[in-house]
Design a protein around this motif. Structure first.
Motif, PDB file in Angstrom:
ATOM      1  N   PRO A  94     -32.626  39.780   0.380  1.00 13.57           N
ATOM      2  CA  PRO A  94     -33.509  39.448  -0.743  1.00 13.57           C
ATOM      3  C   PRO A  94     -34.992  39.668  -0.433  1.00 13.57           C
ATOM      4  CG  PRO A  94     -31.755  37.851  -0.617  1.00 13.57           C
ATOM      5  CD  PRO A  94     -31.629  38.733   0.617  1.00 13.57           C
ATOM      6  N   SER A  95     -35.426  39.365   0.782  1.00 17.17           N
ATOM      7  CA  SER A  95     -36.840  39.575   1.131  1.00 17.17           C
ATOM      8  C   SER A  95     -37.195  41.067   1.130  1.00 17.17           C
ATOM      9  CB  SER A  95     -37.164  38.942   2.479  1.00 17.17           C
ATOM     10  OG  SER A  95     -36.346  39.494   3.495  1.00 17.17           O
ATOM     11  N   THR A  96     -36.291  41.907   1.614  1.00 16.87           N
ATOM     12  CA  THR A  96     -36.513  43.362   1.586  1.00 16.87           C
ATOM     13  C   THR A  96     -36.537  43.853   0.150  1.00 16.87           C
ATOM     14  OG1 THR A  96     -35.422  43.613   3.725  1.00 16.87           O
ATOM     15  CG2 THR A  96     -35.629  45.599   2.376  1.00 16.87           C
ATOM     16  N   ALA A  97     -35.604  43.367  -0.654  1.00 16.10           N
ATOM     17  CA  ALA A  97     -35.559  43.777  -2.068  1.00 16.10           C
ATOM     18  C   ALA A  97     -36.812  43.343  -2.814  1.00 16.10           C
ATOM     19  CB  ALA A  97     -34.310  43.201  -2.728  1.00 16.10           C
ATOM     20  N   GLU A  98     -37.312  42.168  -2.481  1.00 14.56           N
ATOM     21  CA  GLU A  98     -38.548  41.703  -3.123  1.00 14.56           C
ATOM     22  C   GLU A  98     -39.718  42.616  -2.750  1.00 14.56           C
ATOM     23  OE1 GLU A  98     -40.955  37.538  -3.876  1.00 14.56           O
ATOM     24  OE2 GLU A  98     -39.328  37.569  -2.412  1.00 14.56           O
ATOM     25  N   TRP A  99     -39.770  43.047  -1.482  1.00 13.53           N
ATOM     26  CA  TRP A  99     -40.801  43.988  -1.040  1.00 13.53           C
ATOM     27  C   TRP A  99     -40.633  45.325  -1.770  1.00 13.53           C
ATOM     28  CZ3 TRP A  99     -40.063  48.657   1.575  1.00 13.53           C
ATOM     29  CH2 TRP A  99     -41.235  49.308   1.979  1.00 13.53           C
ATOM     30  N   ILE A 100     -39.383  45.799  -1.876  1.00 12.61           N
ATOM     31  CA  ILE A 100     -39.114  47.054  -2.590  1.00 12.61           C
ATOM     32  C   ILE A 100     -39.607  46.954  -4.023  1.00 12.61           C
ATOM     33  CG2 ILE A 100     -37.275  48.542  -3.514  1.00 12.61           C
ATOM     34  CD1 ILE A 100     -35.652  47.806  -0.936  1.00 12.61           C
ATOM     35  N   ALA A 101     -39.274  45.859  -4.694  1.00  5.58           N
ATOM     36  CA  ALA A 101     -39.709  45.659  -6.088  1.00  5.58           C
ATOM     37  C   ALA A 101     -41.228  45.699  -6.180  1.00  5.58           C
ATOM     38  CB  ALA A 101     -39.166  44.330  -6.615  1.00  5.58           C
ATOM     39  N   SER A 102     -41.894  45.077  -5.237  1.00 11.22           N
ATOM     40  CA  SER A 102     -43.356  45.077  -5.220  1.00 11.22           C
ATOM     41  C   SER A 102     -43.900  46.494  -5.053  1.00 11.22           C
ATOM     42  CB  SER A 102     -43.846  44.174  -4.084  1.00 11.22           C
ATOM     43  OG  SER A 102     -45.219  44.331  -3.883  1.00 11.22           O
ATOM     44  N   GLU A 103     -43.318  47.238  -4.118  1.00 10.94           N
ATOM     45  CA  GLU A 103     -43.745  48.624  -3.887  1.00 10.94           C
ATOM     46  C   GLU A 103     -43.504  49.503  -5.116  1.00 10.94           C
ATOM     47  OE1 GLU A 103     -45.063  50.275  -0.864  1.00 10.94           O
ATOM     48  OE2 GLU A 103     -45.648  48.164  -0.721  1.00 10.94           O
ATOM     49  N   MET A 104     -42.450  49.180  -5.867  1.00 10.64           N
ATOM     50  CA  MET A 104     -42.097  49.951  -7.057  1.00 10.64           C
ATOM     51  C   MET A 104     -42.804  49.430  -8.302  1.00 10.64           C
ATOM     52  SD  MET A 104     -38.011  50.305  -6.346  1.00 10.64           S
ATOM     53  CE  MET A 104     -37.708  51.234  -7.832  1.00 10.64           C
ATOM     54  N   HIS A 105     -43.595  48.392  -8.135  1.00 12.20           N
ATOM     55  CA  HIS A 105     -44.287  47.739  -9.254  1.00 12.20           C
ATOM     56  C   HIS A 105     -43.309  47.206 -10.295  1.00 12.20           C
ATOM     57  CE1 HIS A 105     -47.891  49.248  -7.405  1.00 12.20           C
ATOM     58  NE2 HIS A 105     -47.396  50.481  -7.453  1.00 12.20           N
ATOM     59  N   ASP A 106     -42.182  46.697  -9.808  1.00 10.46           N
ATOM     60  CA  ASP A 106     -41.162  46.088 -10.668  1.00 10.46           C
ATOM     61  C   ASP A 106     -41.414  44.584 -10.685  1.00 10.46           C
ATOM     62  OD1 ASP A 106     -38.948  45.037 -11.913  1.00 10.46           O
ATOM     63  OD2 ASP A 106     -37.479  46.016 -10.616  1.00 10.46           O
ATOM     64  N   ASN A 107     -41.992  44.108 -11.761  1.00  9.71           N
ATOM     65  CA  ASN A 107     -42.346  42.689 -11.872  1.00  9.71           C
ATOM     66  C   ASN A 107     -41.179  41.810 -12.292  1.00  9.71           C
ATOM     67  OD1 ASN A 107     -45.035  43.263 -11.178  1.00  9.71           O
ATOM     68  ND2 ASN A 107     -45.475  43.838 -13.299  1.00  9.71           N
ATOM     69  N   ASP A 108     -40.021  42.418 -12.537  1.00 18.63           N
ATOM     70  CA  ASP A 108     -38.847  41.662 -13.002  1.00 18.63           C
ATOM     71  C   ASP A 108     -37.878  41.330 -11.879  1.00 18.63           C
ATOM     72  OD1 ASP A 108     -39.704  41.665 -15.644  1.00 18.63           O
ATOM     73  OD2 ASP A 108     -38.756  43.602 -16.042  1.00 18.63           O
ATOM     74  N   TYR A 109     -38.303  41.431 -10.620  1.00 16.06           N
ATOM     75  CA  TYR A 109     -37.386  41.172  -9.519  1.00 16.06           C
ATOM     76  C   TYR A 109     -36.842  39.742  -9.569  1.00 16.06           C
ATOM     77  CZ  TYR A 109     -35.420  39.909  -5.081  1.00 16.06           C
ATOM     78  OH  TYR A 109     -34.564  39.440  -4.124  1.00 16.06           O
ATOM     79  N   SER A 110     -35.555  39.635  -9.309  1.00 13.45           N
ATOM     80  CA  SER A 110     -34.915  38.336  -9.067  1.00 13.45           C
ATOM     81  C   SER A 110     -33.663  38.605  -8.250  1.00 13.45           C
ATOM     82  CB  SER A 110     -34.543  37.638 -10.373  1.00 13.45           C
ATOM     83  OG  SER A 110     -33.467  38.291 -10.998  1.00 13.45           O
ATOM     84  N   LYS A 111     -33.249  37.616  -7.490  1.00 13.71           N
ATOM     85  CA  LYS A 111     -32.039  37.770  -6.682  1.00 13.71           C
ATOM     86  C   LYS A 111     -30.838  38.041  -7.588  1.00 13.71           C
ATOM     87  CE  LYS A 111     -29.325  35.829  -3.002  1.00 13.71           C
ATOM     88  NZ  LYS A 111     -28.391  34.762  -2.920  1.00 13.71           N
ATOM     89  N   GLU A 112     -30.824  37.438  -8.761  1.00 14.09           N
ATOM     90  CA  GLU A 112     -29.712  37.651  -9.705  1.00 14.09           C
ATOM     91  C   GLU A 112     -29.654  39.112 -10.142  1.00 14.09           C
ATOM     92  OE1 GLU A 112     -32.032  35.073 -10.104  1.00 14.09           O
ATOM     93  OE2 GLU A 112     -30.641  33.715  -9.084  1.00 14.09           O
ATOM     94  N   ARG A 113     -30.809  39.719 -10.423  1.00 14.90           N
ATOM     95  CA  ARG A 113     -30.836  41.135 -10.814  1.00 14.90           C
ATOM     96  C   ARG A 113     -30.393  42.025  -9.656  1.00 14.90           C
ATOM     97  NH1 ARG A 113     -35.733  43.631 -12.414  1.00 14.90           N
ATOM     98  NH2 ARG A 113     -34.479  45.231 -13.384  1.00 14.90           N
ATOM     99  N   LEU A 114     -30.711  41.600  -8.436  1.00 14.48           N
ATOM    100  CA  LEU A 114     -30.332  42.359  -7.248  1.00 14.48           C
ATOM    101  C   LEU A 114     -28.822  42.473  -7.128  1.00 14.48           C
ATOM    102  CD1 LEU A 114     -31.178  43.775  -4.627  1.00 14.48           C
ATOM    103  CD2 LEU A 114     -31.264  41.512  -3.543  1.00 14.48           C
ATOM    104  N   GLU A 115     -28.109  41.534  -7.698  1.00  9.47           N
ATOM    105  CA  GLU A 115     -26.648  41.527  -7.634  1.00  9.47           C
ATOM    106  C   GLU A 115     -26.009  42.526  -8.589  1.00  9.47           C
ATOM    107  OE1 GLU A 115     -25.741  37.400  -8.222  1.00  9.47           O
ATOM    108  OE2 GLU A 115     -26.592  36.836  -6.283  1.00  9.47           O
ATOM    109  N   THR A 116     -26.780  43.094  -9.521  1.00 16.41           N
ATOM    110  CA  THR A 116     -26.210  44.076 -10.450  1.00 16.41           C
ATOM    111  C   THR A 116     -26.171  45.453  -9.766  1.00 16.41           C
ATOM    112  OG1 THR A 116     -28.324  44.673 -11.449  1.00 16.41           O
ATOM    113  CG2 THR A 116     -27.113  42.846 -12.467  1.00 16.41           C
ATOM    114  N   PRO A 117     -25.104  46.220  -9.987  1.00 10.19           N
ATOM    115  CA  PRO A 117     -24.997  47.527  -9.328  1.00 10.19           C
ATOM    116  C   PRO A 117     -26.193  48.441  -9.585  1.00 10.19           C
ATOM    117  CG  PRO A 117     -22.909  46.943 -10.318  1.00 10.19           C
ATOM    118  CD  PRO A 117     -23.906  45.911 -10.779  1.00 10.19           C
ATOM    119  N   GLU A 118     -26.677  48.494 -10.814  1.00  7.05           N
ATOM    120  CA  GLU A 118     -27.777  49.402 -11.150  1.00  7.05           C
ATOM    121  C   GLU A 118     -29.030  49.092 -10.328  1.00  7.05           C
ATOM    122  OE1 GLU A 118     -24.996  49.094 -14.564  1.00  7.05           O
ATOM    123  OE2 GLU A 118     -26.075  47.596 -13.390  1.00  7.05           O
ATOM    124  N   ILE A 119     -29.392  47.826 -10.261  1.00 12.27           N
ATOM    125  CA  ILE A 119     -30.603  47.445  -9.528  1.00 12.27           C
ATOM    126  C   ILE A 119     -30.389  47.594  -8.030  1.00 12.27           C
ATOM    127  CG2 ILE A 119     -32.186  45.523  -9.019  1.00 12.27           C
ATOM    128  CD1 ILE A 119     -32.521  46.771 -11.836  1.00 12.27           C
TER     129      ILE A 119
END
Length: 179
Positions: free
Chosen positions: A74-99
């Protein structure tokens, strides 16, 4: 009779359709292809990472807490979201295949860029962390042409890199050649 059964089993297991179905599935293929195209990373490499990380089990969670198909912390994914300027990051979204695949393929592409296209170093970083690989490069005098997988000091990471590269080769064989 046993020899005949062994021969039939061996023959059946060599069939591409059997291998695709039971040994090397490629679920979420369309999502992988779209994400890989957008992130400029090879789809067969990403499929191989997914196979190695979660065996295409979307709900996979590791003991340390890595989540989903590409087993992102989750911490890596949060960093990725930040780098991608994705303000909708959440651990729940990380669980979806697309994200999960989108973030994971972006991260793998980033590691490949950081390590000048060297798949071995990028995969080692995916498994053991970017910082560890940078330390190894400095400590052991590796450069971006590094190719000696057996020199990787973490046995788990060495085996991971070997496994992903073996899987990548198999996915190319079973699902098509590069353009």
């Amino acid at each position: 009779m046993i020899l005949l059964m062994a021969f039939v089993t061996f023959f059946v297991m060599q069939q591409k359709s059997v291998q695709r179905t039971f040994m090397f599935p490629y679920e979420y293929q369309e999502i992988v292809q779209v994400c890989c195209k957008e992130n400029n990373v090879d789809e067969f490499l990403v499929a191989a990472v997914i196979k190695s990380e979660s065996n295409f089990k979307n709900n996979a969670v590791s003991t340390p807490g890595a989540v989903g198909l590409m087993q992102l912390m989750p911490s890596t994914a949060e960093w990725i979201a930040s780098e991608m300027h994705d303000n909708d990051y959440s651990k729940e979204r990380l669980e979806t295949p697309e994200i999960n695949i989108y973030y994971g393929s972006w991260y793998l592409s980033r590691l490949l860029r950081d390590f000048h296209g060297n798949k071995i170093l990028a995969l080692a970083a995916y498994n053991a962390g970017h910082g560890n690989v940078e330390e190894w490069m400095e400590q052991y005098g590796w450069d971006y042409d590094f190719s000696d997988i057996s020199a990787i000091p973490f046995r788990e990471t060495e085996m991971y890199v070997r496994g992903v590269l073996r899987n990548e080769k198999k996915y190319i064989e079973l699902y098509g050649k590069r353009e």
